[in-house]
Scaffold this motif. Structure first.
Motif, PDB file in Angstrom:
ATOM      1  N   LEU A  78      20.485  73.267  41.066  1.00 25.24           N
ATOM      2  CA  LEU A  78      19.125  73.030  40.561  1.00 25.24           C
ATOM      3  C   LEU A  78      19.107  71.856  39.604  1.00 25.24           C
ATOM      4  CD1 LEU A  78      17.389  76.454  39.829  1.00 25.24           C
ATOM      5  CD2 LEU A  78      16.980  74.840  41.679  1.00 25.24           C
ATOM      6  N   LYS A  79      20.124  71.814  38.751  1.00 29.32           N
ATOM      7  CA  LYS A  79      20.200  70.739  37.768  1.00 29.32           C
ATOM      8  C   LYS A  79      20.304  69.391  38.471  1.00 29.32           C
ATOM      9  CE  LYS A  79      23.164  69.697  33.932  1.00 29.32           C
ATOM     10  NZ  LYS A  79      24.183  70.214  33.005  1.00 29.32           N
ATOM     11  N   ASP A  80      21.065  69.369  39.577  1.00 28.31           N
ATOM     12  CA  ASP A  80      21.168  68.135  40.344  1.00 28.31           C
ATOM     13  C   ASP A  80      19.830  67.739  40.969  1.00 28.31           C
ATOM     14  OD1 ASP A  80      23.757  67.906  39.726  1.00 28.31           O
ATOM     15  OD2 ASP A  80      24.572  68.420  41.704  1.00 28.31           O
ATOM     16  N   LEU A  81      19.092  68.770  41.398  1.00 28.54           N
ATOM     17  CA  LEU A  81      17.840  68.488  42.108  1.00 28.54           C
ATOM     18  C   LEU A  81      16.703  68.092  41.184  1.00 28.54           C
ATOM     19  CD1 LEU A  81      17.540  71.230  44.875  1.00 28.54           C
ATOM     20  CD2 LEU A  81      18.174  68.837  45.122  1.00 28.54           C
ATOM     21  N   SER A  82      16.657  68.722  40.011  1.00 24.36           N
ATOM     22  CA  SER A  82      15.505  68.540  39.136  1.00 24.36           C
ATOM     23  C   SER A  82      15.331  67.086  38.721  1.00 24.36           C
ATOM     24  CB  SER A  82      15.677  69.421  37.902  1.00 24.36           C
ATOM     25  OG  SER A  82      14.679  69.089  36.967  1.00 24.36           O
ATOM     26  N   PRO A  83      14.140  66.568  38.828  1.00 29.38           N
ATOM     27  CA  PRO A  83      13.901  65.178  38.439  1.00 29.38           C
ATOM     28  C   PRO A  83      14.055  64.967  36.930  1.00 29.38           C
ATOM     29  CG  PRO A  83      12.075  66.072  39.713  1.00 29.38           C
ATOM     30  CD  PRO A  83      12.931  67.210  39.342  1.00 29.38           C
ATOM     31  N   ILE A  84      13.830  66.048  36.163  1.00 26.19           N
ATOM     32  CA  ILE A  84      14.023  65.940  34.717  1.00 26.19           C
ATOM     33  C   ILE A  84      15.141  66.908  34.349  1.00 26.19           C
ATOM     34  CG2 ILE A  84      12.986  66.355  32.472  1.00 26.19           C
ATOM     35  CD1 ILE A  84      10.285  65.702  33.766  1.00 26.19           C
ATOM     36  N   SER A  85      16.196  66.427  33.733  1.00 30.07           N
ATOM     37  CA  SER A  85      17.307  67.319  33.437  1.00 30.07           C
ATOM     38  C   SER A  85      18.101  66.805  32.245  1.00 30.07           C
ATOM     39  CB  SER A  85      18.208  67.456  34.667  1.00 30.07           C
ATOM     40  OG  SER A  85      18.629  66.173  35.071  1.00 30.07           O
ATOM     41  N   ILE A  86      19.037  67.653  31.800  1.00 27.29           N
ATOM     42  CA  ILE A  86      19.882  67.278  30.656  1.00 27.29           C
ATOM     43  C   ILE A  86      21.322  67.133  31.147  1.00 27.29           C
ATOM     44  CG2 ILE A  86      20.791  68.039  28.436  1.00 27.29           C
ATOM     45  CD1 ILE A  86      18.158  69.602  28.090  1.00 27.29           C
ATOM     46  N   GLN A 146      26.390  58.764  34.681  1.00 29.07           N
ATOM     47  CA  GLN A 146      25.472  57.646  34.874  1.00 29.07           C
ATOM     48  C   GLN A 146      25.618  57.120  36.302  1.00 29.07           C
ATOM     49  OE1 GLN A 146      23.151  56.056  32.799  1.00 29.07           O
ATOM     50  NE2 GLN A 146      22.719  54.864  34.657  1.00 29.07           N
ATOM     51  N   ASP A 147      26.857  57.033  36.734  1.00 30.78           N
ATOM     52  CA  ASP A 147      27.145  56.520  38.059  1.00 30.78           C
ATOM     53  C   ASP A 147      26.671  57.502  39.143  1.00 30.78           C
ATOM     54  OD1 ASP A 147      28.262  54.633  39.797  1.00 30.78           O
ATOM     55  OD2 ASP A 147      29.922  56.023  40.157  1.00 30.78           O
ATOM     56  N   LYS A 148      26.885  58.814  38.850  1.00 29.66           N
ATOM     57  CA  LYS A 148      26.578  59.836  39.831  1.00 29.66           C
ATOM     58  C   LYS A 148      25.057  60.000  40.043  1.00 29.66           C
ATOM     59  CE  LYS A 148      27.633  64.809  40.240  1.00 29.66           C
ATOM     60  NZ  LYS A 148      28.315  65.894  39.493  1.00 29.66           N
ATOM     61  N   TYR A 149      24.354  60.051  38.930  1.00 25.57           N
ATOM     62  CA  TYR A 149      22.925  60.366  39.038  1.00 25.57           C
ATOM     63  C   TYR A 149      22.020  59.142  39.024  1.00 25.57           C
ATOM     64  CZ  TYR A 149      24.408  65.156  37.998  1.00 25.57           C
ATOM     65  OH  TYR A 149      25.007  66.374  38.034  1.00 25.57           O
ATOM     66  N   GLU A 150      22.501  58.038  38.514  1.00 27.97           N
ATOM     67  CA  GLU A 150      21.689  56.816  38.346  1.00 27.97           C
ATOM     68  C   GLU A 150      20.396  57.120  37.605  1.00 27.97           C
ATOM     69  OE1 GLU A 150      21.316  55.673  42.407  1.00 27.97           O
ATOM     70  OE2 GLU A 150      23.114  54.442  42.354  1.00 27.97           O
ATOM     71  N   TYR A 151      20.572  57.792  36.443  1.00 29.27           N
ATOM     72  CA  TYR A 151      19.373  58.247  35.740  1.00 29.27           C
ATOM     73  C   TYR A 151      18.801  57.233  34.759  1.00 29.27           C
ATOM     74  CZ  TYR A 151      22.996  59.677  32.342  1.00 29.27           C
ATOM     75  OH  TYR A 151      24.048  59.715  31.495  1.00 29.27           O
ATOM     76  N   GLU A 206      25.237  64.169  22.130  1.00 26.51           N
ATOM     77  CA  GLU A 206      26.199  64.091  23.223  1.00 26.51           C
ATOM     78  C   GLU A 206      25.490  64.050  24.575  1.00 26.51           C
ATOM     79  OE1 GLU A 206      29.896  65.849  23.199  1.00 26.51           O
ATOM     80  OE2 GLU A 206      30.049  64.418  21.532  1.00 26.51           O
ATOM     81  N   GLU A 207      24.358  64.755  24.635  1.00 25.71           N
ATOM     82  CA  GLU A 207      23.641  64.860  25.910  1.00 25.71           C
ATOM     83  C   GLU A 207      22.357  64.027  25.887  1.00 25.71           C
ATOM     84  OE1 GLU A 207      23.290  69.096  25.944  1.00 25.71           O
ATOM     85  OE2 GLU A 207      24.902  69.286  27.410  1.00 25.71           O
ATOM     86  N   VAL A 208      21.819  63.811  27.086  1.00 23.24           N
ATOM     87  CA  VAL A 208      20.554  63.073  27.167  1.00 23.24           C
ATOM     88  C   VAL A 208      19.592  63.798  28.118  1.00 23.24           C
ATOM     89  CG1 VAL A 208      21.208  60.715  26.629  1.00 23.24           C
ATOM     90  CG2 VAL A 208      21.687  61.648  28.903  1.00 23.24           C
ATOM     91  N   LEU A 209      18.323  63.728  27.748  1.00 23.42           N
ATOM     92  CA  LEU A 209      17.284  64.193  28.678  1.00 23.42           C
ATOM     93  C   LEU A 209      16.960  63.008  29.579  1.00 23.42           C
ATOM     94  CD1 LEU A 209      15.266  66.580  29.257  1.00 23.42           C
ATOM     95  CD2 LEU A 209      13.615  65.257  27.951  1.00 23.42           C
ATOM     96  N   VAL A 210      17.057  63.235  30.886  1.00 24.14           N
ATOM     97  CA  VAL A 210      16.937  62.075  31.764  1.00 24.14           C
ATOM     98  C   VAL A 210      15.892  62.277  32.840  1.00 24.14           C
ATOM     99  CG1 VAL A 210      19.366  61.510  31.444  1.00 24.14           C
ATOM    100  CG2 VAL A 210      18.644  62.897  33.416  1.00 24.14           C
ATOM    101  N   LEU A 211      15.465  61.160  33.374  1.00 31.39           N
ATOM    102  CA  LEU A 211      14.581  61.163  34.540  1.00 31.39           C
ATOM    103  C   LEU A 211      15.396  60.567  35.681  1.00 31.39           C
ATOM    104  CD1 LEU A 211      11.549  61.597  35.330  1.00 31.39           C
ATOM    105  CD2 LEU A 211      11.309  59.130  35.039  1.00 31.39           C
ATOM    106  N   LYS A 212      15.415  61.253  36.822  1.00 31.95           N
ATOM    107  CA  LYS A 212      16.217  60.723  37.931  1.00 31.95           C
ATOM    108  C   LYS A 212      15.627  61.123  39.272  1.00 31.95           C
ATOM    109  CE  LYS A 212      19.361  64.623  38.643  1.00 31.95           C
ATOM    110  NZ  LYS A 212      18.808  65.698  37.889  1.00 31.95           N
TER     111      LYS A 212
END
Lengths: 351, 610
Positions: A69-77, A85-90, A98-104
């Motif tokens: 689900l985390k991989d699928l969600s357009p908004i995730s942490i 960064q390389d995997k998700y291209e967010y 340490e973490e970031v809220l991202v759009l991907k």
């Protein structure tokens, strides 16, 4: 109207979530060891374990689902690492230490077979399929409605009986049979006359000219794919027109002194189109998703083609991704159609 | 005649036939009549008498290919085209005549307007078709017409869709559309039959005003002579495709010649006196061996007036019955009954507002009485009836049936209640399953409630019931589509009787029927009541029907009971304005009123000099 569409979008989201749950658990019930498929049959235990770890396959099922689900969600942490960064291209939204809220873009993982990104793989092949489906549907809708109207106004005459019989044939003909027959006749025996090929792609790639559009190759697959919806749209239009032509407001239109054609098109057809729109929408979505046989026969490198190949080789991420995209197409087309309904029929807007 | 030059439409020996697999039906069989400029004529007859077919023939709108004009002429004196025979013109000329010279409004305002265009668009379309004007000008004219037909907020109605306005308003839009190109003849085919009596009155008044202002001839088609008493100058009475009588309205009302006309005049329930039994058309006429309609020889009644006099229920009898009734225990007692419908909105279905369909209603129903419930559509009378049977679950309150609250009933007790209480609905066309034979429809509830020991016994009970409601037992194996509205309603009644109920709710049970058929069904209901000791609640929007049926009347408005009491006292001394409004809306057909109006019109035409 905006509220109406907003509500439909909400429902669509719920449907997508349901589909995700079903797809995920269904594919984890299937036999087959993904790690072995990735690494090949002869790999050693350490490689297998490393792969299991990379895909999260060693974790309990609920955790795996959470990660999916985390991989699928357009908004995730996510943890802010170069690997991620390389995997998700967010795109970073808010930095949480340490973490970031991202759009991907939803991350559909990688193909077991080719290790290509599933999203990219499917999207590349989606475009030819969309064109194919749209062309087929446009053909089916225009001719289906026209033939349906002609049939309705000639009710019980020879022409009507002939057209209805033809439509029954069109409905009952399986698409793979139609595909083979049509490609043989028009693409082989009559090829000199029609100038069409047995198989072909939407784009030709040549070493010098690069990518060139080849619309000619669209004709036969689109025609084949459109036969069935055409027959159904024709029958729906016909029965709907016959029903509407009996309505009191048609008599009112005549009593104003309107000419026959105007009554037919302006007053009858607009009312008769509602069931037709439903059919068109249902078919459009399923054509995009299910042109499998036709794509296979005409060797049309599209969405269905890729999906069949993936099923053959048990490439789970690709198949799962394909199912999700198909579901998304269905939901999206349905919302579009609901909006279209509301535009055509004012009574829908109220409820 | 002196007014020859003013003839606008001359129908001569018109014959319209319908051909089907079963043979030829002479829907219109050799009829002749004339309409003069500015005149209003009423064509009266029951369903199937050929009155609508006559209208459609004039409009050239007969269904092809089943219908054909077999003879005769309809000469129209068109201002634009001169004298033309509309039975023989080509389609192009006919289109010019439609809307421009002859316009028509139909029975069902609900379905006669196209649902996907605004009211304004549909009227504008007619104007732009016949008059060479711009859209802007057409819009101005449309709004003017809306003002003329007294639609509220005409600018707003212009942009609304038909489903957003009421039935009466839709009919006004239809009238505006018909009037849009100043037709010389306006044909109104049962324009008020689908509407409440109060709305009916306002529409009839409007049509009267418009035809006088525009010097337009009007053909008003109806099954109810009473409706046109206020408006027509001349009446044409049709029966089975033929004209049985025609003449000035005063003569028809004052001295009807044909037995059918006499029957029609006598069969409408009256407000002023209480009758034991309604006279019906078949009390006056019969068909002789040669197939001609003749006066019944051994008729109970010599004339319409005699039919009324010989049937009177006297004051003493009424009083006696009232006293007796009040001694009885109530069979049903309704206490503070409320049925609210929430208006739902939003994703989470949080109810914000409620519609109070039944709002704190209390009353008693005594054994053996008929309690009438009147009010306009939307007043909550149907919801009240259904709430009492728990067909709709009430929100609050009590319904005591023999002293026990049915809202607390368990499943088994509810089953018994379904047997004891029956309901007869309004529309006999939709309340019978088209795939079920008449017999099955009647036997089904019996089987469910275990009445009769075998299917054979149940069948014989059902056949007896069919006979009791005046149908042939042979109908047992037939299907609903073979029957007329009146026959279907009898079947529905037989089905309700099958479970031997104590209490029956008649929900607008005769509203969809012709007056002549209505009289028969009302008599049947009364006879059954006497034979079986039923208790009725009789729901209707028509006060005169309720007055005939009911011992006591409740008048309902906005979910509340505004007035209740014995029928006679309500009629003699109505207390609420609403009851008075309902009473005034009933077409009277008062002979003195007709005389006065005829004289007035005559004086007016005389001053015009023709």
């Amino acid at each position: 109207m905006l509220k109406f569409i907003g509500r439909r979008l909400g429902y669509g989201l719920l449907v997508m979530m349901g589909v995700t749950v079903i797809v995920f658990f269904l594919f984890h019930l299937l036999p087959g060891d993904p790690a072995r498929m990735v690494a090949g049959k002869r790999s050693d235990i350490t490689t297998i374990e490393a792969i299991n770890k990379e895909f999260g396959l060693d974790k309990p099922l609920p955790v795996q689902f959470y990660l999916y689900l985390k991989d699928l969600s357009p908004i995730s942490i996510h943890e802010d690492t170069p690997q991620n960064q390389d995997k998700y291209e967010y795109t970073e939204l808010i930095n949480l230490g340490e973490e970031v809220l991202v759009l991907k873009a939803p991350y559909l993982r990688r193909s077991f077979q080719t290790n290509k990104r599933v999203g990219e793989l499917l999207m590349e092949n989606l475009e030819p399929t969309i064109w194919l489906a749209l062309a087929a549907m446009a053909f089916a809708t225009i001719f289906g409605i026209a033939i349906g109207v002609v049939s309705a106004v000639n009710q019980h005459k020879f022409l009507d009986n002939f057209l209805v019989a033809g439509s029954v044939l069109g409905i009952s003909l399986p698409s793979f049979v139609a595909a083979i027959i049509i490609s043989m006749i028009f693409g082989y025996y009559l090829a000199d006359w029609t100038g069409l090929g047995l198989t072909g792609q939407l784009y030709d790639y040549s070493p010098f000219g690069g990518k060139t559009l080849n619309l000619k190759n669209l004709v036969l697959p689109a025609f084949t794919l459109g036969i069935r919806p055409l027959a159904i749209i024709m029958q729906l239009t016909r029965s709907s027109m016959l029903d509407v032509l009996k309505q009191d407001y048609i008599r009112t239109a005549y009593s104003k002194g309107l000419p026959y054609k105007k009554v037919l098109v302006k007053h009858a057809l607009k009312n008769a189109l509602n069931p037709v729109i439903t059919a068109v929408s249902g078919w459009l979505a399923s054509l995009m998703a299910g042109a499998f046989f036709v794509e296979l026969v005409f060797d049309w490198k599209g969405f269905g083609y890729v999906t069949i190949k993936a099923v053959e080789s048990l490439d789970f991420p690709v198949v799962m991704g394909a199912v999700l995209i198909i579901a998304l197409i269905f939901v999206f087309v349905n919302i579009l159609v609901d909006a279209l309904y509301a535009l055509i029929d004012p009574r829908v807007r109220i409820s | 005649m002196a007014m020859k030059e003013n003839v606008i439409l001359d129908v001569k020996n018109l014959k319209t036939h319908f051909t089907s697999k079963r043979g030829v039906v002479k829907a219109v069989d050799d009829i002749s009549f004339t309409i003069h400029k500015g005149e209003t004529i009423g064509i009266v007859g029951e369903s199937g008498s050929g009155k609508s077919v006559t209208a459609l023939t004039m409009m050239g709108l007969l269904p092809k290919p089943q219908a054909s004009i077999e003879g005769g002429d309809i000469i129209l004196n068109s201002p634009g085209l001169g004298p033309v025979d509309v039975t023989k013109v080509d389609e192009k000329t006919m289109r010019k005549i439609r809307g421009e010279d002859i316009a028509m409004i139909f029975q069902e305002p609900m379905s006669s307007l196209n649902p996907v265009y605004t009211c304004g668009d549909q009227v504008m379309e007619a104007i732009m078709l016949h008059r060479n004007v711009s859209r802007k000008e057409a819009k101005v004219r449309t709004i003017d017409l809306f003002k003329k037909v007294k639609l509220p907020r005409p600018e707003k109605i212009f942009d609304t869709y038909p489903h957003q306005i009421s039935g009466g308003q839709k009919q006004r839009v239809m009238i505006a559309m018909a009037m849009s190109c100043d037709p010389r003849v306006l044909i109104a085919d049962e324009p008020t039959t689908a509407l409440d009596v109060t709305v009916q009155k306002s529409i009839v008044d409007l049509m009267k005003e418009l035809s006088e202002d525009n010097d337009m001839a009007t053909i008003f088609i109806t099954h109810d002579l009473g409706v046109i008493a206020d408006i027509a100058d001349k009446v044409v009475v049709m029966y089975q495709g033929k004209i049985v009588e025609q003449g000035p309205i005063f003569n028809i009302f004052n001295n009807p010649q044909h037995p059918y006309t006499k029957g029609l005049l006598a069969c409408r329930p009256r407000l002023d006196v209480k009758l034991r039994e309604l006279p019906t058309v078949s009390d006056f006429m019969e068909v002789n061996p040669e197939g001609e309609i003749v006066e019944k020889k051994d008729s109970k009644y010599k004339s319409a007036a005699f039919a009324v006099l010989s049937n009177l229920v006297t004051e003493d009898e009424i009083q006696e019955k009232q006293l007796k009734m009040l001694k009885d225990q109530p069979i049903i007692e309704v206490k503070n009954l409320k049925t609210y419908f929430p208006v739902r909105e939003g994703i989470f279905k949080k109810s914000k507002e409620v519609i109070k369909a039944v709002d704190d209603v209390s009353f008693k129903v005594f054994e053996g009485e008929t309690l009438g419930l009147v009010g306009e559509s939307g007043c909550g009378k149907t919801t009240l009836g259904r709430s009492m049977m728990r067909l709709i679950e009430p929100t609050e309150g009590e319904v005591l049936f023999f002293g026990k609250n049915i809202l607390d009933y368990n499943k088994k007790e509810m089953m018994q209640l379904r047997k004891d209480m029956q309901i007869i609905f309004q529309d006999p066309y939709s309340s019978l399953n088209p795939r079920q034979t008449i017999g099955d429809a009647i036997v089904e509830p019996m089987r469910f409630h275990k009445i009769g020991s075998s299917d054979k016994e149940r069948r014989s009970i059902a056949e007896n019931l069919l006979e009791e409601v005046g149908l042939s037992p042979n109908f047992y194996t037939r299907y609903p589509h073979e029957f007329s509205g009146g026959q279907r309603q009898r079947i529905v009644i037989a089905r309700a009787l099958a479970v031997d109920p104590k209490f029956i709710i008649c929900d607008e049970s005769v509203s969809a029927l012709d007056v002549s058929v209505q009289a028969q069904v009302l008599n049947l209901l009364n006879r059954l009541k006497e034979n079986h000791d039923f208790t009725y609640i009789f729901i209707s929007h028509d006060l005169s029907v309720v007055k005939f049926m009911a011992d006591r009347i409740m008048v309902m408005n906005d979910g509340k009971i505004v007035e209740s009491g014995f029928s006679e006292s309500i009629y003699d001394a109505p207390k609420s304005d609403y009851t008075i409004k309902l009473m005034n809306a009933i077409p009277h057909g008062n002979i003195e009123d007709i005389r006065r109006r005829t004289l007035q019109r005559k004086a007016k035409t005389d001053t015009y000099g023709y």
